[in-house]
Design an enzyme around this catalytic site. Structure first.
Site, PDB file in Angstrom:
ATOM      1  N   HIS A  19       1.070  -1.478  -0.067  1.00  0.00           N
ATOM      2  CA  HIS A  19      -0.022  -0.161   0.377  1.00  0.00           C
ATOM      3  C   HIS A  19       0.929   1.110  -0.098  1.00  0.00           C
ATOM      4  O   HIS A  19       0.640   2.389  -0.087  1.00  0.00           O
ATOM      5  CB  HIS A  19      -1.126   0.264   1.065  1.00  0.00           C
ATOM      6  CG  HIS A  19      -1.845  -1.092   0.829  1.00  0.00           C
ATOM      7  ND1 HIS A  19      -3.245  -1.415  -0.059  1.00  0.00           N
ATOM      8  CD2 HIS A  19      -1.978  -2.155   1.377  1.00  0.00           C
ATOM      9  CE1 HIS A  19      -3.702  -1.609   0.169  1.00  0.00           C
ATOM     10  NE2 HIS A  19      -3.302  -2.603   0.368  1.00  0.00           N
ATOM     11  N   GLU A 143      -7.802  -1.302 -15.208  1.00  0.00           N
ATOM     12  CA  GLU A 143      -7.945  -1.944 -13.341  1.00  0.00           C
ATOM     13  C   GLU A 143      -8.746  -1.125 -13.102  1.00  0.00           C
ATOM     14  O   GLU A 143      -9.848  -0.450 -12.824  1.00  0.00           O
ATOM     15  CB  GLU A 143      -6.566  -2.442 -12.864  1.00  0.00           C
ATOM     16  CG  GLU A 143      -6.789  -2.463 -11.471  1.00  0.00           C
ATOM     17  CD  GLU A 143      -6.150  -4.533 -11.963  1.00  0.00           C
ATOM     18  OE1 GLU A 143      -6.378  -3.940 -10.358  1.00  0.00           O
ATOM     19  OE2 GLU A 143      -5.661  -4.577 -12.594  1.00  0.00           O
ATOM     20  N   ASP A 155       1.791  -4.144  -9.039  1.00  0.00           N
ATOM     21  CA  ASP A 155       1.535  -5.676 -10.106  1.00  0.00           C
ATOM     22  C   ASP A 155       2.212  -5.244 -11.179  1.00  0.00           C
ATOM     23  O   ASP A 155       2.831  -6.422 -11.919  1.00  0.00           O
ATOM     24  CB  ASP A 155       0.066  -5.562  -9.931  1.00  0.00           C
ATOM     25  CG  ASP A 155      -0.158  -5.547  -7.939  1.00  0.00           C
ATOM     26  OD1 ASP A 155       0.200  -5.985  -7.064  1.00  0.00           O
ATOM     27  OD2 ASP A 155      -1.809  -5.484  -8.930  1.00  0.00           O
TER      28      ASP A 155
HETATM   29  C1  GLA Z   1      -3.325  -4.488  -4.905  1.00  0.00           C
HETATM   30  C2  GLA Z   1      -3.021  -3.217  -5.696  1.00  0.00           C
HETATM   31  C3  GLA Z   1      -1.234  -2.766  -5.774  1.00  0.00           C
HETATM   32  C4  GLA Z   1      -0.703  -2.891  -4.879  1.00  0.00           C
HETATM   33  C5  GLA Z   1      -0.839  -3.390  -3.281  1.00  0.00           C
HETATM   34  C6  GLA Z   1      -0.820  -3.118  -2.310  1.00  0.00           C
HETATM   35  O1  GLA Z   1      -1.909  -5.138  -5.329  1.00  0.00           O
HETATM   36  O2  GLA Z   1      -3.473  -3.739  -7.308  1.00  0.00           O
HETATM   37  O3  GLA Z   1      -1.439  -1.297  -6.713  1.00  0.00           O
HETATM   38  O4  GLA Z   1      -1.754  -1.506  -3.791  1.00  0.00           O
HETATM   39  O5  GLA Z   1      -2.740  -4.122  -3.906  1.00  0.00           O
HETATM   40  O6  GLA Z   1       0.435  -3.454  -1.961  1.00  0.00           O
END
Ligand code: GLA
Length: 343
Positions: A19, A143, A155
């Site tokens: 996060h 997304e 990600d």
């Molecule tokens: C998900 C989101 C990412 C990131 C994580 C937490 O995977 O897709 O962008 O914020 O949560 O680190």
């Protein structure tokens, strides 16, 4: 001229720094061997036929339709629309999707899907390769705009920039991606599914993101990267704890990079535990099922265990010393190559 081609998008594990991506912070992900494969074959006309082979479901739409759909279809339709909007001229294609990352497991099945589909569609249309940072942003828009999860770039960058045996230190303020050797000796990293499906859209994810924005507004700063722990203490609950998590998590990324450089895996395990405590108590993204999975890993001798990804369910990551036997349903994860066209 269009042709048959396959592309692979790996899932990712984030070693530490959760996060933090949408707060201009730091993270340390790596691409894993599991992921999504998209096989594209040419079709006459300007239609996309998509098949989710594992689910035995399909979708069919005109390339220029911009119509919306739910579930996995949203990712494919979003990828097509965003590629078109970026000036990539797609051609009629059948895309068959198969995957080895369980959906909702917190190992980024979504980015694996977006990235594999986008790469396969571009290759099938003989489009010139896109800069990987630009592609990561494009997939992230899928997304945000098509699925409704206000996620950051963690990600997509993890999936696209993965390198064998390396974790990636990412600075989300500068978007600098620096490989960090992940040498574990006889130690192992494993993931354990909590059994509770996680979904970023519809979980507390978007709410956390709003809370961070509120904290910035109160502090009069652009992003939490500029906040200090002292400033955090002055905020009302729960904003104080949210900011504390982000700041201590950034610091843990730097500490993990240092621990890896010194081959101090005991310290890395401690940092995983600290990250989990912070995600549980300050960021409040853990659940009973996640806590049970953390306990199972710790009971088998894990040096550290923590919820991975967005939280609110999904998987737990554990670091095991050489003599520890993981639970039977745990899966070993190693840093692998990033997304690629397979031909
Ligand atoms: C998900 C989101 C990412 C990131 C994580 C937490 O995977 O897709 O962008 O914020 O949560 O680190």
């Amino acid at each position: 001229m269009s042709r048959e081609v396959s592309a692979f998008g790996p899932g990712r594990v984030n070693l530490i720094g959760e996060h933090t991506d949408y707060n201009d912070g730091l993270a340390l992900p790596f691409a894993i061997g599991e992921g999504v494969c998209a096989r594209a074959t040419p079709l006459p006309g300007r239609r996309i036929e998509a098949v989710a082979a594992d689910l035995d479901e399909h979708d069919s739409f005109a390339i220029d339709s911009h119509e919306r759909a739910d579930g996995w279809r949203a990712y494919v339709r979003g990828a097509v629309a965003e590629l078109q909007a970026a000036g990539v001229e797609l051609t009629g294609t059948r895309v068959e999707i198969t995957g080895t990352v369980p959906q909702g497991s917190g190992l980024s099945s979504s980015a694996a899907l977006e990235v594999a589909v986008a790469l396969a569609l571009m290759a099938a249309a003989d489009a010139k390769p896109m800069d990987r940072l630009k592609l990561a942003r494009l997939c992230s828009r899928v997304e945000n705009e098509w699925v409704g999860a206000q996620t950051g770039l963690l990600d997509q960058l993890g999936s696209l920039f993965g390198e064998r045996d390396q974790a990636l230190r990412i600075d989300f303020r500068t978007l600098e991606v620096s490989p960090v050797p992940l040498e574990l000796g006889g130690y192992r990293l494993v993931t354990l599914d909590s059994g509770e499906q996680h979904a970023n859209a519809g979980s507390g994810y978007n709410e956390r993101r709003r809370e961070c924005a509120q904290a910035c507004e109160r502090l009069g700063i652009e992003s939490l990267r500029d906040a200090t722990l002292e400033q955090a203490e002055g905020l009302p609950d729960p904003l104080d704890r949210r900011v504390r998590h982000v700041l201590t998590s950034n610091a843990r990324v730097e500490a993990a990079v240092a621990a890896l450089a010194e081959h101090d895996l005991e310290q890395l395990g401690q940092l995983l535990d600290d990250e989990h405590a912070s995600l549980r108590d300050d960021y409040e993204v853990s659940t009973q099922a996640v806590e049970a999975a953390v306990k199972r890993l710790k009971d088998t001798g894990a040096l550290g265990a923590r919820v991975v990804g967005g939280g609110f369910g999904g998987s737990v990551l554990g670091l095991l010393p050489p003599d520890a036997g993981p639970p039977e349903d745990a899966v070993e994860v190693r840093p692998g190559e990033g997304a690629r066209v397979l031909r």
